[in-house]
Motif scaffolding. Sequence first.
Motif, PDB file in Angstrom:
ATOM      1  N   GLY A   1      50.930  51.982  37.037  1.00 34.31           N
ATOM      2  CA  GLY A   1      52.104  52.826  37.139  1.00 34.31           C
ATOM      3  C   GLY A   1      51.793  54.254  36.762  1.00 34.31           C
ATOM      4  O   GLY A   1      50.667  54.597  36.386  1.00 34.31           O
ATOM      5  N   ALA A   2      52.808  55.102  36.840  1.00 33.55           N
ATOM      6  CA  ALA A   2      52.672  56.528  36.532  1.00 33.55           C
ATOM      7  C   ALA A   2      53.423  56.854  35.255  1.00 33.55           C
ATOM      8  O   ALA A   2      54.485  56.285  34.968  1.00 33.55           O
ATOM      9  N   LEU A   3      52.895  57.779  34.486  1.00 35.62           N
ATOM     10  CA  LEU A   3      53.501  58.225  33.232  1.00 35.62           C
ATOM     11  C   LEU A   3      54.334  59.481  33.465  1.00 35.62           C
ATOM     12  O   LEU A   3      53.891  60.417  34.143  1.00 35.62           O
ATOM     13  N   TYR A   4      55.531  59.490  32.891  1.00 31.76           N
ATOM     14  CA  TYR A   4      56.321  60.720  32.808  1.00 31.76           C
ATOM     15  C   TYR A   4      56.055  61.312  31.434  1.00 31.76           C
ATOM     16  O   TYR A   4      56.678  60.916  30.447  1.00 31.76           O
ATOM     17  N   PRO A   5      55.116  62.257  31.316  1.00 31.45           N
ATOM     18  CA  PRO A   5      54.708  62.735  29.988  1.00 31.45           C
ATOM     19  C   PRO A   5      55.832  63.385  29.192  1.00 31.45           C
ATOM     20  O   PRO A   5      55.900  63.231  27.968  1.00 31.45           O
ATOM     21  N   GLY A   6      56.709  64.151  29.841  1.00 32.81           N
ATOM     22  CA  GLY A   6      57.787  64.809  29.113  1.00 32.81           C
ATOM     23  C   GLY A   6      58.790  63.839  28.543  1.00 32.81           C
ATOM     24  O   GLY A   6      59.370  64.069  27.472  1.00 32.81           O
ATOM     25  N   SER A   7      59.012  62.743  29.259  1.00 27.56           N
ATOM     26  CA  SER A   7      59.875  61.648  28.833  1.00 27.56           C
ATOM     27  C   SER A   7      61.252  62.143  28.378  1.00 27.56           C
ATOM     28  O   SER A   7      61.720  63.194  28.793  1.00 27.56           O
ATOM     29  N   TRP A   8      61.926  61.337  27.549  1.00 28.68           N
ATOM     30  CA  TRP A   8      63.308  61.643  27.181  1.00 28.68           C
ATOM     31  C   TRP A   8      63.422  62.945  26.402  1.00 28.68           C
ATOM     32  O   TRP A   8      64.438  63.648  26.492  1.00 28.68           O
ATOM     33  N   SER A   9      62.384  63.312  25.649  1.00 30.43           N
ATOM     34  CA  SER A   9      62.461  64.552  24.875  1.00 30.43           C
ATOM     35  C   SER A   9      62.546  65.770  25.790  1.00 30.43           C
ATOM     36  O   SER A   9      63.187  66.768  25.437  1.00 30.43           O
ATOM     37  N   GLU A  10      61.932  65.710  26.954  1.00 33.53           N
ATOM     38  CA  GLU A  10      62.069  66.790  27.925  1.00 33.53           C
ATOM     39  C   GLU A  10      63.386  66.675  28.679  1.00 33.53           C
ATOM     40  O   GLU A  10      64.152  67.634  28.784  1.00 33.53           O
ATOM     41  N   TRP A  11      63.660  65.480  29.210  1.00 32.75           N
ATOM     42  CA  TRP A  11      64.852  65.267  30.037  1.00 32.75           C
ATOM     43  C   TRP A  11      66.128  65.622  29.280  1.00 32.75           C
ATOM     44  O   TRP A  11      66.992  66.345  29.786  1.00 32.75           O
ATOM     45  N   SER A  12      66.253  65.108  28.068  1.00 35.43           N
ATOM     46  CA  SER A  12      67.491  65.301  27.306  1.00 35.43           C
ATOM     47  C   SER A  12      67.684  66.750  26.872  1.00 35.43           C
ATOM     48  O   SER A  12      68.810  67.167  26.558  1.00 35.43           O
ATOM     49  N   GLY A  13      66.617  67.534  26.860  1.00 35.72           N
ATOM     50  CA  GLY A  13      66.714  68.935  26.493  1.00 35.72           C
ATOM     51  C   GLY A  13      67.088  69.849  27.635  1.00 35.72           C
ATOM     52  O   GLY A  13      67.225  71.064  27.440  1.00 35.72           O
ATOM     53  N   GLN A  14      67.258  69.289  28.831  1.00 38.21           N
ATOM     54  CA  GLN A  14      67.655  70.071  29.998  1.00 38.21           C
ATOM     55  C   GLN A  14      69.114  69.746  30.312  1.00 38.21           C
ATOM     56  O   GLN A  14      69.411  68.664  30.853  1.00 38.21           O
ATOM     57  N   PRO A  15      70.040  70.653  29.986  1.00 39.42           N
ATOM     58  CA  PRO A  15      71.467  70.341  30.100  1.00 39.42           C
ATOM     59  C   PRO A  15      71.923  69.935  31.494  1.00 39.42           C
ATOM     60  O   PRO A  15      72.939  69.242  31.635  1.00 39.42           O
ATOM     61  N   ASP A  16      71.205  70.340  32.532  1.00 40.94           N
ATOM     62  CA  ASP A  16      71.623  70.003  33.892  1.00 40.94           C
ATOM     63  C   ASP A  16      71.184  68.606  34.313  1.00 40.94           C
ATOM     64  O   ASP A  16      71.580  68.138  35.392  1.00 40.94           O
ATOM     65  N   ARG A  17      70.419  67.923  33.487  1.00 41.58           N
ATOM     66  CA  ARG A  17      69.963  66.573  33.842  1.00 41.58           C
ATOM     67  C   ARG A  17      71.043  65.558  33.487  1.00 41.58           C
ATOM     68  O   ARG A  17      71.561  65.554  32.364  1.00 41.58           O
ATOM     69  N   PRO A  18      71.386  64.653  34.402  1.00 34.14           N
ATOM     70  CA  PRO A  18      72.410  63.642  34.090  1.00 34.14           C
ATOM     71  C   PRO A  18      71.901  62.609  33.107  1.00 34.14           C
ATOM     72  O   PRO A  18      70.694  62.340  33.027  1.00 34.14           O
ATOM     73  N   VAL A  19      72.822  62.028  32.357  1.00 33.93           N
ATOM     74  CA  VAL A  19      72.502  61.022  31.355  1.00 33.93           C
ATOM     75  C   VAL A  19      73.397  59.810  31.572  1.00 33.93           C
ATOM     76  O   VAL A  19      74.604  59.952  31.779  1.00 33.93           O
ATOM     77  N   ALA A  20      72.812  58.624  31.548  1.00 34.54           N
ATOM     78  CA  ALA A  20      73.584  57.379  31.633  1.00 34.54           C
ATOM     79  C   ALA A  20      73.566  56.697  30.275  1.00 34.54           C
ATOM     80  O   ALA A  20      72.625  56.858  29.495  1.00 34.54           O
ATOM     81  N   THR A  21      74.608  55.945  29.976  1.00 33.29           N
ATOM     82  CA  THR A  21      74.678  55.179  28.738  1.00 33.29           C
ATOM     83  C   THR A  21      75.087  53.747  29.059  1.00 33.29           C
ATOM     84  O   THR A  21      75.487  53.424  30.175  1.00 33.29           O
ATOM     85  N   GLY A  22      74.981  52.872  28.054  1.00 30.15           N
ATOM     86  CA  GLY A  22      75.326  51.475  28.250  1.00 30.15           C
ATOM     87  C   GLY A  22      74.143  50.672  28.728  1.00 30.15           C
ATOM     88  O   GLY A  22      73.034  51.189  28.914  1.00 30.15           O
ATOM     89  N   ALA A  23      74.364  49.381  28.928  1.00 32.92           N
ATOM     90  CA  ALA A  23      73.282  48.471  29.268  1.00 32.92           C
ATOM     91  C   ALA A  23      72.893  48.527  30.736  1.00 32.92           C
ATOM     92  O   ALA A  23      71.809  48.070  31.112  1.00 32.92           O
ATOM     93  N   GLU A  24      73.745  49.086  31.582  1.00 35.51           N
ATOM     94  CA  GLU A  24      73.432  49.146  33.013  1.00 35.51           C
ATOM     95  C   GLU A  24      72.508  50.329  33.298  1.00 35.51           C
ATOM     96  O   GLU A  24      72.454  51.301  32.547  1.00 35.51           O
ATOM     97  N   ARG A  25      71.835  50.247  34.434  1.00 41.51           N
ATOM     98  CA  ARG A  25      70.880  51.295  34.770  1.00 41.51           C
ATOM     99  C   ARG A  25      71.566  52.627  35.096  1.00 41.51           C
ATOM    100  O   ARG A  25      70.953  53.668  34.988  1.00 41.51           O
ATOM    101  N   GLY A  26      72.828  52.609  35.468  1.00 41.64           N
ATOM    102  CA  GLY A  26      73.527  53.855  35.741  1.00 41.64           C
ATOM    103  C   GLY A  26      73.345  54.338  37.167  1.00 41.64           C
ATOM    104  O   GLY A  26      72.539  53.827  37.917  1.00 41.64           O
TER     105      GLY A  26
END
Length: 279
Positions: free
Chosen positions: A254-279
């Motif tokens: 597989g491929a690695l997303y090096p920035g991971s959640w620390s990068e994604w969550s720091g970009q306000p325009d990126r959508p975020v899902a919550t809960g047990a479903e994939r969103g």
Amino acid sequence: MDTTLITALDLAAALDGEHPPAVLDVRWQLGGPPGEQDYAEGHIPGAHFVDMNRDLAAAPGPRGRHPLPDPEVFGAALRRAGVRADREVVVVDAATSAAAARAWWLLRWAGHRRVRVLDGGVAAWAAAGLPLEQAAPPAEHGDFTPAPGALPTLDADAAAALARTGVLLDARAGERYRGETEPIDARAGHIPGAASAPTTDNLLPDGRFRPVQQLADRFAALGVKPGTEVGVYCGSGVTAAHELLALHLAGVDGALYPGSWSEWSGQPDRPVATGAERG
């Protein structure tokens, strides 16, 4: 050569052999204490300490908490630890291979072809009755020069697309994936479309990896089938490498997303899902 795991007894035999491997002790855990303290208290004879934050990652910033390291800094640390292009490398952490897998992935990403992880880490070595030492070995003079790019990576846009077209695995604890807690990053939740796949489920209670068939069954249940394009992220790109090692054991790359959640969550325009479903 198989680039996966080695047992404590097999490593001990290799260290007594004609061509001993370079052993890198990369003990680290989020929030400390520093792994160098554990190393000083007792490490595998001849092992060199390699620091996660200093040697295996660049400085934190917009690209996340553990961006991929500067090749010059990474290469210099490896050479001090005796890493050569023609010498096997074994990477070691405390027990779970979470930190060791980061070094395993980075070495392969940088073009080294003979890298293994001590299954069960220093805990497995000690449990086998093998000796530890406190004195650090002198710096060596390896010759390995990183050539980054031998393994695939994802940026944020590619991770978002893969969550729709393939399988994107979130290697963090389930409660972080669901958005119930977020102890360190900017927002709680997960990348929409990602599947929860905590790295702890890759392991037996003693910290060793589960048998290959169990790993294969686990990933199949998450939608990873022959020909599936797979990516992995975590909090900052460290434990995601553990998931990639488990996938590799199961016969999937597989491929690695090096920035991971620390990068994604720091970009306000990126959508975020919550809960047990994939969103």
